[in-house]
Motif scaffolding. Structure first.
Motif, PDB file in Angstrom:
ATOM      1  N   LEU A  55      -3.736  -6.658  -4.854  1.00 39.02           N
ATOM      2  CA  LEU A  55      -3.215  -5.911  -3.714  1.00 39.02           C
ATOM      3  C   LEU A  55      -4.311  -5.525  -2.729  1.00 39.02           C
ATOM      4  CD1 LEU A  55      -0.692  -3.663  -5.658  1.00 39.02           C
ATOM      5  CD2 LEU A  55      -0.097  -5.321  -3.886  1.00 39.02           C
ATOM      6  N   HIS A  56      -5.527  -5.270  -3.216  1.00 41.15           N
ATOM      7  CA  HIS A  56      -6.662  -4.887  -2.368  1.00 41.15           C
ATOM      8  C   HIS A  56      -6.337  -3.669  -1.523  1.00 41.15           C
ATOM      9  CE1 HIS A  56      -9.006  -8.443  -3.436  1.00 41.15           C
ATOM     10  NE2 HIS A  56      -7.905  -9.147  -3.282  1.00 41.15           N
ATOM     11  N   LEU A  57      -5.761  -2.657  -2.159  1.00 41.22           N
ATOM     12  CA  LEU A  57      -5.444  -1.413  -1.468  1.00 41.22           C
ATOM     13  C   LEU A  57      -6.648  -0.482  -1.520  1.00 41.22           C
ATOM     14  CD1 LEU A  57      -1.866  -0.770  -2.869  1.00 41.22           C
ATOM     15  CD2 LEU A  57      -2.446  -1.459  -0.539  1.00 41.22           C
ATOM     16  N   PRO A  58      -6.865   0.299  -0.472  1.00 37.53           N
ATOM     17  CA  PRO A  58      -7.960   1.285  -0.518  1.00 37.53           C
ATOM     18  C   PRO A  58      -7.664   2.352  -1.560  1.00 37.53           C
ATOM     19  CG  PRO A  58      -6.614   1.604   1.451  1.00 37.53           C
ATOM     20  CD  PRO A  58      -6.151   0.317   0.818  1.00 37.53           C
ATOM     21  N   GLU A  59      -8.698   2.842  -2.212  1.00 38.15           N
ATOM     22  CA  GLU A  59      -8.519   3.866  -3.230  1.00 38.15           C
ATOM     23  C   GLU A  59      -8.034   5.163  -2.602  1.00 38.15           C
ATOM     24  OE1 GLU A  59     -12.002   4.398  -5.537  1.00 38.15           O
ATOM     25  OE2 GLU A  59     -12.156   2.305  -6.164  1.00 38.15           O
ATOM     26  N   GLY A  60      -7.308   5.938  -3.393  1.00 41.86           N
ATOM     27  CA  GLY A  60      -6.872   7.235  -2.916  1.00 41.86           C
ATOM     28  C   GLY A  60      -5.399   7.284  -2.588  1.00 41.86           C
ATOM     29  N   PRO A  61      -5.043   8.045  -1.558  1.00 42.76           N
ATOM     30  CA  PRO A  61      -3.621   8.246  -1.232  1.00 42.76           C
ATOM     31  C   PRO A  61      -2.867   6.963  -0.931  1.00 42.76           C
ATOM     32  CG  PRO A  61      -5.000   9.845  -0.075  1.00 42.76           C
ATOM     33  CD  PRO A  61      -5.927   8.861  -0.706  1.00 42.76           C
ATOM     34  N   ALA A  62      -3.535   5.981  -0.336  1.00 39.08           N
ATOM     35  CA  ALA A  62      -2.839   4.737   0.011  1.00 39.08           C
ATOM     36  C   ALA A  62      -2.310   4.046  -1.240  1.00 39.08           C
ATOM     37  CB  ALA A  62      -3.771   3.804   0.778  1.00 39.08           C
ATOM     38  N   THR A  63      -3.113   3.991  -2.279  1.00 39.83           N
ATOM     39  CA  THR A  63      -2.673   3.346  -3.517  1.00 39.83           C
ATOM     40  C   THR A  63      -1.538   4.122  -4.173  1.00 39.83           C
ATOM     41  OG1 THR A  63      -4.834   2.334  -3.928  1.00 39.83           O
ATOM     42  CG2 THR A  63      -3.403   2.679  -5.834  1.00 39.83           C
ATOM     43  N   ALA A  64      -1.705   5.435  -4.261  1.00 40.82           N
ATOM     44  CA  ALA A  64      -0.643   6.253  -4.853  1.00 40.82           C
ATOM     45  C   ALA A  64       0.638   6.139  -4.043  1.00 40.82           C
ATOM     46  CB  ALA A  64      -1.102   7.713  -4.930  1.00 40.82           C
ATOM     47  N   GLY A  65       0.513   6.159  -2.715  1.00 40.97           N
ATOM     48  CA  GLY A  65       1.689   6.048  -1.863  1.00 40.97           C
ATOM     49  C   GLY A  65       2.396   4.722  -2.027  1.00 40.97           C
ATOM     50  N   PHE A  66       1.631   3.651  -2.190  1.00 38.35           N
ATOM     51  CA  PHE A  66       2.258   2.338  -2.357  1.00 38.35           C
ATOM     52  C   PHE A  66       3.085   2.286  -3.627  1.00 38.35           C
ATOM     53  CE2 PHE A  66       2.217  -1.897  -4.272  1.00 38.35           C
ATOM     54  CZ  PHE A  66       2.820  -2.631  -3.257  1.00 38.35           C
TER      55      PHE A  66
END
Length: 514
Positions: free
Chosen positions: A263-274
């Motif tokens: 997924l290559h999501l940035p760490e932090g809220p973005a990952t949790a939100g996804f």
């Protein structure tokens, strides 16, 4: 959840078109092949033609036979340039974006459609593998196509034969499609049985033998040679693809592992939100459109079971077939939010959700817009050109083990033989101090090259050992790759001190051409 297309849904075309341009930009950059691409390309060019591709592949590679044959056909028709080898992956990736548009304009309103378009258009893995001579863009396309056709067949049983035929064709283009099909078939046949009875369910499964024949034939002809490579199992286990200890702990860490790659999501809220969007989307679909929710959940369950069984890694590029169900589930959550806020007369909330998704994807959008980077930081094309230009009769060529595919792909074997490949090892039984001097006996010069850093110690150890035998006339950098030209006539100088390296000895072996 299925809604008619609306005028604002056409906004989804913007990120899809931008994603298509990013893919074309990366493909047109024509960067050199990296290690994994070289090993596949060698099979396509030198693996014995179409028949040879059906047997054991060189360099322990594996790829669907239909995909390999398409690569071979393109090479014969247009040559073996990088763009030719990457044309098929590009076409599959562009076709995925077209299919995304056909799906989202039917499934979602504007908010869900734009969200899905952003996710598919700028996912770094989908952009990256659109410009690599690997089969992963075909995996993503086949996963999305089978999901979309299964969703259509659930509501329109006359589409069921088309779905089975598509699954049969996909079985030759994507190994992941073979894994995906049983779960989708179970949901499809189960939904028909629940709605129309067992006779209709039997008719829905009527064409299953076509898929079984296609997948079984592919396995017998080719896949039985390329599955279950034992040397890859520890590699994937170290990277989280297989459980290494507690199964419960492994499952608990899978969301974070998949967020990092593919997924290559940035760490932090973005990952949790996804992941919250994915869970919410699945919950909404299971409540409102149960069959569709089960179709999106089936690949995730299949992947978890196969990973837990150490059969297929649930990590990295081999999990790219999970991106379509994950992205569609996240888009379904945004669409549900849009519907709820519209009824509550708070339409701005849906726009804010889409905006938040777009902001979370800023790193992915930036990746897509930047010039493509070398996949492993090494320009083997330039390195091999330098070796060819500097080579003189009587020179000994030494290359690191990971550079053997580069030599085979970019250089002339007859010109550079005889040679040796080298690997740094701890002093001990695996290494004899006299190997290198014996190999250099009677030589005037040495050309050495270290490409992909599968062992970070290789350049330092190789340079130190070469400096013991002669004078390094030239040291040339090819990004992270390094080449050395050594004159053996001057007396050897004291070896440079190795900076805290556990491996300080070279093991030399003759070239193995498989």
């Amino acid at each position: 959840m299925f809604v008619p297309g609306r005028r604002w849904t056409y906004l989804a075309l913007l990120p899809l078109l931008a994603g298509a341009l990013a893919r074309l930009w990366h493909w047109g950059h024509d960067r050199p092949l990296w290690l994994d691409e070289q090993m596949i390309a060698i099979n396509v060019r030198d693996g014995g033609g179409f028949r040879g591709l059906a047997g054991p592949l060189l360099h322990h590679q594996s790829a669907p036979l239909g995909w390999l044959w398409a690569e071979r056909a393109a090479l014969l028709a247009f040559g073996d340039g990088e763009r030719v080898l990457r044309a098929q992956p590009l076409l599959f990736s562009l076709a995925t974006l077209v299919l995304v548009w056909l799906v989202v304009r039917t499934w979602f309103g504007p908010a869900g459609a734009v969200t899905a378009a952003l996710l598919f258009g700028f996912a770094p893995s989908l952009v990256q593998y659109a410009a690599e001579a690997k089969q992963y863009s075909a995996d993503a396309f086949c996963a999305l196509a089978l999901l979309a056709l299964a969703a259509r067949a659930v509501t329109r049983p006359r589409w069921t034969p088309a779905w089975w035929l598509a699954a049969a064709a996909a079985a030759w283009l994507s190994m992941d499609a073979i894994l995906l099909t049983p779960g989708l078939a179970a949901v499809l046949v189960g939904a028909v049985w629940r709605r129309d009875g067992w006779r209709a369910a039997a008719r829905a499964a009527y064409f299953a033998p076509v898929w079984l024949a296609a997948a079984g034939t592919h396995y017998l002809v080719a896949l039985r040679y390329t599955t279950g490579e034992p040397h890859l199992r520890p590699w994937w286990q170290r990277r989280g693809g297989f459980p290494d200890g507690s199964l419960a702990s492994w499952l608990a860490h899978r969301p974070a592992g998949l967020a990092a790659d593919p997924l290559h999501l940035p760490e932090g809220p973005a990952t949790a939100g996804f992941w919250l969007l994915v869970l919410a989307g699945l919950a909404v679909l299971l409540a409102r459109r149960t069959a569709l929710g089960l179709l999106l959940a089936a690949p995730l369950a299949t992947a978890a079971v196969l990973g837990a069984a150490h059969a297929v890694p649930l990590a990295g590029r081999l999990a790219i077939w999970l991106l379509p169900p994950l992205f569609l589930a996240a888009a379904a959550a945004v669409e549900a939010l849009a519907s709820a806020t519209a009824r509550a007369r708070v339409p701005a909330t849906a726009g804010l959700a889409v905006l938040a998704t777009g902001l979370a994807l800023v790193p992915q959008i930036r990746y897509a817009a930047q010039p493509p980077r070398l996949a492993d930081g090494v320009d083997d094309r330039a390195g091999m050109a330098w070796l060819e230009a500097e080579h003189r009769p009587g020179d000994l060529v030494l290359v690191s083990v990971s550079s053997i595919p580069a030599v085979r792909w970019y250089s002339s074997m007859d010109r550079l033989r005889p040679g040796r490949f080298v690997r740094p090892v701890p002093p001990g039984p695996a290494c004899s101090p006299g190997d290198l001097p014996d190999a250099l006996a009677g030589r005037r010069r040495v050309l050495a090259y270290s490409g992909t850093l599968t062992n970070p110690a290789t350049p330092a150890v190789l340079q130190a050992r070469l400096a013991e035998q002669g004078r390094i006339v030239e040291r040339r950098a090819f990004h992270d790759g390094v080449g050395w030209l050594v004159d053996l006539h001057p007396p050897a100088s004291p070896a440079p001190t190795l900076p805290r390296l556990k491996t300080s000895c070279l093991q030399l072996s003759a070239f193995g051409w498989r």
